[in-house]
Design an enzyme around this catalytic site. Structure first.
Site, PDB file in Angstrom:
ATOM      1  N   ARG A  72     -13.383   1.829 -19.816  1.00  0.00           N
ATOM      2  CA  ARG A  72     -12.079   2.487 -19.970  1.00  0.00           C
ATOM      3  C   ARG A  72     -11.221   1.707 -20.958  1.00  0.00           C
ATOM      4  O   ARG A  72     -11.034   0.500 -20.803  1.00  0.00           O
ATOM      5  CB  ARG A  72     -11.349   2.558 -18.629  1.00  0.00           C
ATOM      6  CG  ARG A  72     -12.021   3.432 -17.594  1.00  0.00           C
ATOM      7  CD  ARG A  72     -11.111   3.676 -16.398  1.00  0.00           C
ATOM      8  NE  ARG A  72     -10.621   2.446 -15.807  1.00  0.00           N
ATOM      9  CZ  ARG A  72      -9.819   2.401 -14.746  1.00  0.00           C
ATOM     10  NH1 ARG A  72      -9.400   3.524 -14.186  1.00  0.00           N
ATOM     11  NH2 ARG A  72      -9.435   1.256 -14.254  1.00  0.00           N
ATOM     12  N   ASP A  97      -1.769  12.599  -6.288  1.00  0.00           N
ATOM     13  CA  ASP A  97      -1.752  11.162  -6.542  1.00  0.00           C
ATOM     14  C   ASP A  97      -1.470  10.973  -8.039  1.00  0.00           C
ATOM     15  O   ASP A  97      -2.258  11.401  -8.881  1.00  0.00           O
ATOM     16  CB  ASP A  97      -3.093  10.531  -6.150  1.00  0.00           C
ATOM     17  CG  ASP A  97      -3.059   9.001  -6.259  1.00  0.00           C
ATOM     18  OD1 ASP A  97      -2.268   8.474  -7.082  1.00  0.00           O
ATOM     19  OD2 ASP A  97      -3.817   8.342  -5.530  1.00  0.00           O
ATOM     20  N   TYR A 135       1.922  -0.407 -10.554  1.00  0.00           N
ATOM     21  CA  TYR A 135       1.488  -1.585 -11.336  1.00  0.00           C
ATOM     22  C   TYR A 135       0.646  -1.215 -12.548  1.00  0.00           C
ATOM     23  O   TYR A 135       0.151  -2.077 -13.235  1.00  0.00           O
ATOM     24  CB  TYR A 135       0.746  -2.588 -10.447  1.00  0.00           C
ATOM     25  CG  TYR A 135      -0.341  -2.020  -9.559  1.00  0.00           C
ATOM     26  CD1 TYR A 135      -1.585  -1.694 -10.078  1.00  0.00           C
ATOM     27  CD2 TYR A 135      -0.116  -1.816  -8.199  1.00  0.00           C
ATOM     28  CE1 TYR A 135      -2.577  -1.173  -9.268  1.00  0.00           C
ATOM     29  CE2 TYR A 135      -1.112  -1.305  -7.380  1.00  0.00           C
ATOM     30  CZ  TYR A 135      -2.335  -0.979  -7.921  1.00  0.00           C
ATOM     31  OH  TYR A 135      -3.320  -0.464  -7.125  1.00  0.00           O
ATOM     32  N   LYS A 136       0.458   0.090 -12.789  1.00  0.00           N
ATOM     33  CA  LYS A 136      -0.321   0.523 -13.955  1.00  0.00           C
ATOM     34  C   LYS A 136       0.652   0.726 -15.120  1.00  0.00           C
ATOM     35  O   LYS A 136       1.197  -0.238 -15.627  1.00  0.00           O
ATOM     36  CB  LYS A 136      -1.143   1.747 -13.580  1.00  0.00           C
ATOM     37  CG  LYS A 136      -2.212   1.354 -12.547  1.00  0.00           C
ATOM     38  CD  LYS A 136      -2.965   2.506 -11.910  1.00  0.00           C
ATOM     39  CE  LYS A 136      -3.976   1.956 -10.919  1.00  0.00           C
ATOM     40  NZ  LYS A 136      -4.490   2.968 -10.002  1.00  0.00           N
ATOM     41  N   PHE A 184     -10.034   9.319  -6.895  1.00  0.00           N
ATOM     42  CA  PHE A 184     -10.237   7.886  -6.708  1.00  0.00           C
ATOM     43  C   PHE A 184     -10.918   7.642  -5.352  1.00  0.00           C
ATOM     44  O   PHE A 184     -10.504   8.233  -4.350  1.00  0.00           O
ATOM     45  CB  PHE A 184      -8.863   7.217  -6.752  1.00  0.00           C
ATOM     46  CG  PHE A 184      -8.874   5.723  -6.827  1.00  0.00           C
ATOM     47  CD1 PHE A 184      -9.478   5.060  -7.893  1.00  0.00           C
ATOM     48  CD2 PHE A 184      -8.262   4.968  -5.841  1.00  0.00           C
ATOM     49  CE1 PHE A 184      -9.456   3.674  -7.960  1.00  0.00           C
ATOM     50  CE2 PHE A 184      -8.239   3.587  -5.907  1.00  0.00           C
ATOM     51  CZ  PHE A 184      -8.843   2.943  -6.973  1.00  0.00           C
TER      52      PHE A 184
HETATM   53  C1  PLP Z   1      -4.815   2.675  -8.710  1.00  0.00           C
HETATM   54  C2  PLP Z   1      -4.946   3.815  -7.805  1.00  0.00           C
HETATM   55  C3  PLP Z   1      -4.682   3.676  -6.455  1.00  0.00           C
HETATM   56  C4  PLP Z   1      -4.315   2.336  -5.887  1.00  0.00           C
HETATM   57  O1  PLP Z   1      -4.266   2.337  -4.518  1.00  0.00           O
HETATM   58  P1  PLP Z   1      -3.696   1.076  -3.714  1.00  0.00           P
HETATM   59  O2  PLP Z   1      -3.702   1.523  -2.340  1.00  0.00           O
HETATM   60  O3  PLP Z   1      -2.350   0.784  -4.265  1.00  0.00           O
HETATM   61  O4  PLP Z   1      -4.633  -0.055  -3.971  1.00  0.00           O
HETATM   62  C5  PLP Z   1      -4.773   4.797  -5.645  1.00  0.00           C
HETATM   63  N1  PLP Z   1      -5.103   5.998  -6.163  1.00  0.00           N
HETATM   64  C6  PLP Z   1      -5.388   6.166  -7.472  1.00  0.00           C
HETATM   65  C7  PLP Z   1      -5.705   7.508  -8.012  1.00  0.00           C
HETATM   66  C8  PLP Z   1      -5.322   5.072  -8.331  1.00  0.00           C
HETATM   67  O5  PLP Z   1      -5.601   5.224  -9.623  1.00  0.00           O
END
Ligand code: PLP
Length: 428
Positions: A388, A214, A239-240, A136
Site C-alpha cells: 500500500r 466505518d 490516527y490515519k 477490515f
Molecule cells: C484502522 C482501522 C481500524 C482500527 O481499529 P482499532 O480498533 O482502532 O484498532 C478499524 N477499521 C478500519 C476499517 C480501519 O481501517
C-alpha cells in the site's frame, strides 16, 4: 471522467514536471506543519499512522506539564471533561455531521461493537448483518460476534472477481427484510475501493435496515456526507489521515434523531445522565454522551486535536482534490515506470471509486517492501493484496511520489529485493 484539475491531461512523468506540479499544489505549505525527521525519507504510510504535527508536541507538553503536572484533578473542570464532545464537534464537519452528532471515545473496534449492538437491539427481531469481504478483519470479527450474540449471522458478500472492487450489486442483492444492519468500510483498507455510500445507504433503508459506516480510511482524506446520505451510524479512526497519533481515540457518529432512541451495551458512568450523583441505577445520558463508557485517555485525546484542525484549515474538498491528483499521478507513474518490472496497480483506476492510497502488486511483494524501506520509501504490506502506498495530501507532493517510484524502479531493475528474505515481521 474529467481529468483532475491539478493535473495536465498528457503527463510526461519527468522530474521537472513533478516540481512544476508541486509549485501549483495549493496545499504544499501544509507539510511545514509536520515533524519530518529525515527529509530524504518518503513516507507513504500516512493511511496507517499519520505524521506528527508540530502543534501536537506543544499540546502534549502543556497537557503533561501544566494540566497534569500542576493543575491535577482541577483540570477536569478546566477542559478535560468536555474534550471528547468538543473535539468530536470539531471533527463533525469533516464527515458531514452536526457538532452534536460526533463524540470521541474508545477504539474503532469498540465503537463498532457498541453501535452494531445498538442497531441490532433497535431492529429486533431481525438478526442478520450484511458486510463484504473487503471490510477490515477487525470489523468482520466484531460484526460476527455481535450477530452471534443475537442468535443471527454475519453475511460476508464476496468482492468482485478482481479482488480490488466491491461487488455492490451483490451487496444490494443481499439486502432483504431480514437484515438488521449493513456495515461496510467506506474506503476499503486493502485496495482503497470507495463505495457508493449514498446509494447503499438508501437501499438499506428501503428494506428497513440500519447502516453503519466505518470511515477509518476516508476521514481526513475524502469528504464524507453522513447527513446527506441520511446515514444512521458511523465510526472511524483518528490516527490515519487525521494524524492523531498512535492509538489516538476513535470517533462515533449517531444521527441526531436516533441518539435518544438507541442504547449501547456498555453501561458506564461517562454515559450516565448524572455521573456525579453516584446513583445505583443506570440512566443513559441524552445525546452522544450515552455512547461513551469511561474515562477517556486524556493525553491521547488532546494530542489528536491539532491533526483535526489542520484538515479543517486545509479544507476537506481541497484535500480531496489534491488526493485525487496525487493518486492519479501515482497510478500513471506505476504504469509508466514499474509495469515493465511486473508491478500492477491493485486499486481502482477510476479516481471517483478510489480513496487516498494506491496498492501495487508484485509477485515478490513482501521482499520488495523490505527493500523499499531500506532505500527510504516507507509503505506497508497487506497479505494477499500487495504494497500500500498511502498518499497523505497534507505532506506529500508530486516530487515525493516521483522519487519514490524512481527508487522502486531502480530496486527492481537491479533485482535488489532478491537479497531479502521473505519472513514476515510482527507488524507488516
Ligand atoms: C484502522 C482501522 C481500524 C482500527 O481499529 P482499532 O480498533 O482502532 O484498532 C478499524 N477499521 C478500519 C476499517 C480501519 O481501517
Amino acid at each position: 471522467m474529467p481529468a483532475p484539475s491539478l493535473l495536465p491531461t498528457d503527463l510526461r512523468l519527468d522530474l521537472n514536471e513533478a516540481r512544476a506540479l508541486d509549485a501549483a499544489h495549493p496545499l504544499y505549505a501544509f507539510r511545514d506543519a509536520f515533524v519530518v525527521a529525515d527529509p530524504d525519507e518518503i513516507y507513504l504510510d500516512g493511511n496507517s499512522l499519520g505524521r506528527l504535527p508540530h502543534r501536537a508536541r506543544e499540546v502534549v507538553a502543556a497537557a503533561v506539564d501544566g494540566a497534569w503536572g500542576e493543575r491535577l484533578i482541577r483540570s477536569w473542570g478546566e477542559g478535560w471533561w468536555e474534550a471528547a464532545s468538543r473535539i468530536g464537534g470539531r471533527l463533525a464537519p469533516l464527515v458531514g455531521a452536526g457538532e452534536d452528532e460526533v463524540v470521541i471515545a474508545d477504539q474503532t473496534s469498540v465503537n463498532l461493537y457498541k453501535l452494531a449492538t445498538a442497531a441490532l437491539d433497535d431492529r429486533a427481531p431481525r438478526t442478520r448483518i450484511v458486510t463484504d469481504a473487503l471490510n477490515f478483519p477487525s470489523d468482520l470479527y466484531v460484526l460476527d460476534g455481535v450477530a452471534r450474540r443475537f442468535g443471527g449471522r454475519l453475511e460476508i458478500v464476496p468482492a468482485a472477481a478482481d479482488g480490488v472492487h466491491a461487488d455492490e450489486a451483490a451487496i444490494l442483492a443481499a439486502m432483504d427484510d431480514d437484515v438488521a444492519l449493513v456495515s461496510l468500510s467506506e474506503v476499503a483498507f486493502a485496495s482503497g475501493y470507495r463505495y457508493d455510500a449514498e446509494r447503499l445507504t438508501r437501499a438499506a433503508h428501503e428494506v428497513g435496515a440500519r447502516v453503519l459506516w466505518d470511515l477509518s480510511h476516508a476521514v481526513g482524506a475524502t469528504p464524507v456526507d453522513l447527513n446527506g446520505w441520511s446515514a444512521d451510524l458511523a465510526v472511524g479512526c483518528t490516527y490515519k489521515y487525521l494524524n492523531g497519533g498512535p492509538g489516538a481515540p476513535a470517533f462515533a457518529y449517531v444521527r441526531r434523531d436516533l441518539q435518544d432512541r438507541l442504547t449501547q451495551p456498555i453501561h458506564g458512568w461517562f454515559g450516565q445522565t448524572a455521573p456525579f450523583d453516584f446513583g445505583t441505577a443506570y440512566a443513559p445520558a441524552p445525546g452522544m454522551a450515552r455512547f461513551t463508557v469511561g474515562t477517556p485517555p486524556v493525553l491521547s485525546l488532546l494530542a489528536m486535536e491539532p491533526g483535526v484542525e489542520l484538515v479543517r484549515e486545509a479544507g476537506i474538498d481541497a484535500v480531496r482534490d489534491a488526493s485525487v491528483a496525487l493518486t492519479t499521478y501515482l497510478v500513471a507513474l506505476v504504469d509508466g515506470r514499474l509495469a515493465e518490472h511486473g508491478v500492477r496497480v491493485a486499486s481502482p483506476r477510476d479516481a471517483d471509486r478510489r480513496g487516498s492510497h494506491v496498492t501495487i502488486d508484485h509477485p515478490d511483494g513482501y521482499r520488495l517492501t523490505k527493500a523499499m524501506i531500506d532505500v527510504g520509501v516507507i509503505p506497508d504490506y497487506r497479505e494477499g493484496s500487495g504494497i500500500r502506498l498511502g498518499v497523505a495530501p497534507l505532506y506529500l507532493g508530486f516530487e515525493d511520489l516521483w522519487h519514490a517510484v524512481d527508487r522502486i524502479a531502480d530496486l527492481l531493475a537491479r533485482e535488489a529485493h532478491r537479497a531479502y528474505d521473505d519472513a514476515r515481521a510482527t507488524v507488516t
